[in-house]
Design a protein around this motif. Sequence first.
Motif, PDB file in Angstrom:
ATOM      1  N   ALA A 116      75.637  19.426  18.238  1.00 46.75           N
ATOM      2  CA  ALA A 116      74.259  19.399  19.429  1.00 46.75           C
ATOM      3  C   ALA A 116      72.938  19.157  18.684  1.00 46.75           C
ATOM      4  O   ALA A 116      72.484  19.093  17.782  1.00 46.75           O
ATOM      5  N   ARG A 117      72.560  18.590  19.234  1.00 47.19           N
ATOM      6  CA  ARG A 117      70.752  17.669  18.960  1.00 47.19           C
ATOM      7  C   ARG A 117      70.104  18.186  19.549  1.00 47.19           C
ATOM      8  O   ARG A 117      70.317  19.625  19.965  1.00 47.19           O
ATOM      9  N   LEU A 118      68.834  18.176  18.808  1.00 50.82           N
ATOM     10  CA  LEU A 118      67.592  19.082  19.807  1.00 50.82           C
ATOM     11  C   LEU A 118      67.513  18.920  20.892  1.00 50.82           C
ATOM     12  O   LEU A 118      66.758  19.773  21.738  1.00 50.82           O
ATOM     13  N   PRO A 119      67.331  17.946  22.027  1.00 49.89           N
ATOM     14  CA  PRO A 119      66.983  17.775  22.994  1.00 49.89           C
ATOM     15  C   PRO A 119      68.247  19.123  23.942  1.00 49.89           C
ATOM     16  O   PRO A 119      67.902  20.174  24.719  1.00 49.89           O
ATOM     17  N   ALA A 147      61.575  25.318  13.859  1.00 50.91           N
ATOM     18  CA  ALA A 147      63.071  24.992  14.509  1.00 50.91           C
ATOM     19  C   ALA A 147      63.019  23.762  14.483  1.00 50.91           C
ATOM     20  O   ALA A 147      64.355  22.634  14.135  1.00 50.91           O
ATOM     21  N   CYS A 148      62.173  23.335  15.268  1.00 44.12           N
ATOM     22  CA  CYS A 148      62.647  21.800  16.094  1.00 44.12           C
ATOM     23  C   CYS A 148      62.715  20.383  14.347  1.00 44.12           C
ATOM     24  O   CYS A 148      62.609  19.642  14.767  1.00 44.12           O
ATOM     25  N   VAL A 149      60.734  20.776  13.542  1.00 47.55           N
ATOM     26  CA  VAL A 149      60.986  20.514  12.305  1.00 47.55           C
ATOM     27  C   VAL A 149      61.903  19.992  11.532  1.00 47.55           C
ATOM     28  O   VAL A 149      62.654  19.151  10.758  1.00 47.55           O
ATOM     29  N   ALA A 150      62.757  21.279  11.424  1.00 52.56           N
ATOM     30  CA  ALA A 150      63.930  21.769  11.156  1.00 52.56           C
ATOM     31  C   ALA A 150      65.147  20.733  11.726  1.00 52.56           C
ATOM     32  O   ALA A 150      66.036  19.639  10.837  1.00 52.56           O
ATOM     33  N   SER A 151      65.464  20.756  13.240  1.00 53.12           N
ATOM     34  CA  SER A 151      66.369  20.205  13.455  1.00 53.12           C
ATOM     35  C   SER A 151      66.220  19.046  13.596  1.00 53.12           C
ATOM     36  O   SER A 151      67.434  17.953  13.489  1.00 53.12           O
ATOM     37  N   LEU A 152      64.690  17.776  13.402  1.00 49.06           N
ATOM     38  CA  LEU A 152      65.699  17.254  13.545  1.00 49.06           C
ATOM     39  C   LEU A 152      65.536  16.072  12.105  1.00 49.06           C
ATOM     40  O   LEU A 152      65.943  14.928  12.184  1.00 49.06           O
ATOM     41  N   VAL A 153      64.957  16.860  10.731  1.00 50.23           N
ATOM     42  CA  VAL A 153      64.946  16.791  10.091  1.00 50.23           C
ATOM     43  C   VAL A 153      66.829  16.763   9.231  1.00 50.23           C
ATOM     44  O   VAL A 153      67.459  15.883   8.446  1.00 50.23           O
ATOM     45  N   SER A 154      67.229  17.254  10.140  1.00 51.47           N
ATOM     46  CA  SER A 154      68.951  17.725   9.062  1.00 51.47           C
ATOM     47  C   SER A 154      69.480  16.465   9.771  1.00 51.47           C
ATOM     48  O   SER A 154      69.284  16.819  11.122  1.00 51.47           O
ATOM     49  N   ALA A 155      70.343  16.684   9.338  1.00 49.86           N
ATOM     50  CA  ALA A 155      71.604  15.217  10.026  1.00 49.86           C
ATOM     51  C   ALA A 155      72.257  16.103  10.863  1.00 49.86           C
ATOM     52  O   ALA A 155      73.298  15.864  11.280  1.00 49.86           O
ATOM     53  N   ARG A 156      72.569  17.365  10.941  1.00 45.85           N
ATOM     54  CA  ARG A 156      73.652  17.892  12.242  1.00 45.85           C
ATOM     55  C   ARG A 156      72.830  18.327  12.965  1.00 45.85           C
ATOM     56  O   ARG A 156      73.627  19.446  13.458  1.00 45.85           O
TER      57      ARG A 156
END
Length: 323
Positions: free
Chosen positions: A17-20, A125-134
């Motif tokens: 699942a992605r950020l949105p 959480a947003c920054v980590a989710s954008l940086v992470s490949a998953r």
Amino acid sequence: MSELVTGDAVVLGLRPARLPSRALAVCLDLLLAWGVYLAISLALLTATASLDMAALAAVQVALFLLVLVGVPIAVETLSGGRSVGKLAAGLRVVREDGGPIRFRHALVRGAIGVVEIQLLFGLIACVASLVSARGRRLGDVFAGTLVVRERVPVPKGMTVPPPPPWLAQQFAELDLSQVPDSLWLAARQYLMRAGQLDPAAGRSLAERLADDMRAWIAAPVPPGMSAATFLAGVVAERQRREALRFAGPATSPSDPAAAHAIGATVPASPSGEPGRSADGVGDVSESPAAGSKSSEAAGGAADREGEGPAGPSPSATGFVPPS
């Protein structure tokens, strides 16, 4: 698509699942949790108005930990990684190997989520989710979990388009028994996705497949026919033969077209007479006279089994009936 390997060395294809979608699920969960928290807080303030400030602060802290930390952890543990927001967004929390999460996974995610989502307003959480490949946040990294999509849109089933009507009997005489299954599969996949390919790439692929098909069936492409049309006609003919073969008894072998389609022929007798069965035992289309002769011969043979040359044979007791 993310490749997750289970303990049995099985590769799982899961969509992280992605950020949105994750932000939508978190917002739904927070709205529900804060709504319940405020409602219970107002009720407790009314019931505990006589307590001093220290007692009220302790009650508020306990309520915060219970509603905003304990309840989400319990919900994710009991539901197998599906909170209310994730259920609405079609998401689920799983382990990195694709298995269901346990209490310790939900505990780590919930404890870190209080800091990175609620206290820091979701910025970390947003920054980590954008940086992470998953698309993982810090809670997922420390807990060894992954949020995946459960409701993945399934593409509609594609079928091979029918060939032009004038190709119905064009390939009825071809020998398709030597074509390997891999080539049939490649031709079917090309025909199902021909409309999605670049015209030049699709034409090149069709020509290569047609050359391979022509080499196996030992038949040239008819003059003026494109490679794609040739493949469509050959694949349609093979499907027609397979359908007739699986139809079995419903198809009459006396029909020449059907007999050729299913590979059946009307066998002849060793002497060249048509109508004999395949094993040559009996005549399939005997005349009435021949049938009567054969029945008389059979009856005479049955009579001779019980009679000898001079009359009836003696029975096992030695008694001979009078003539």
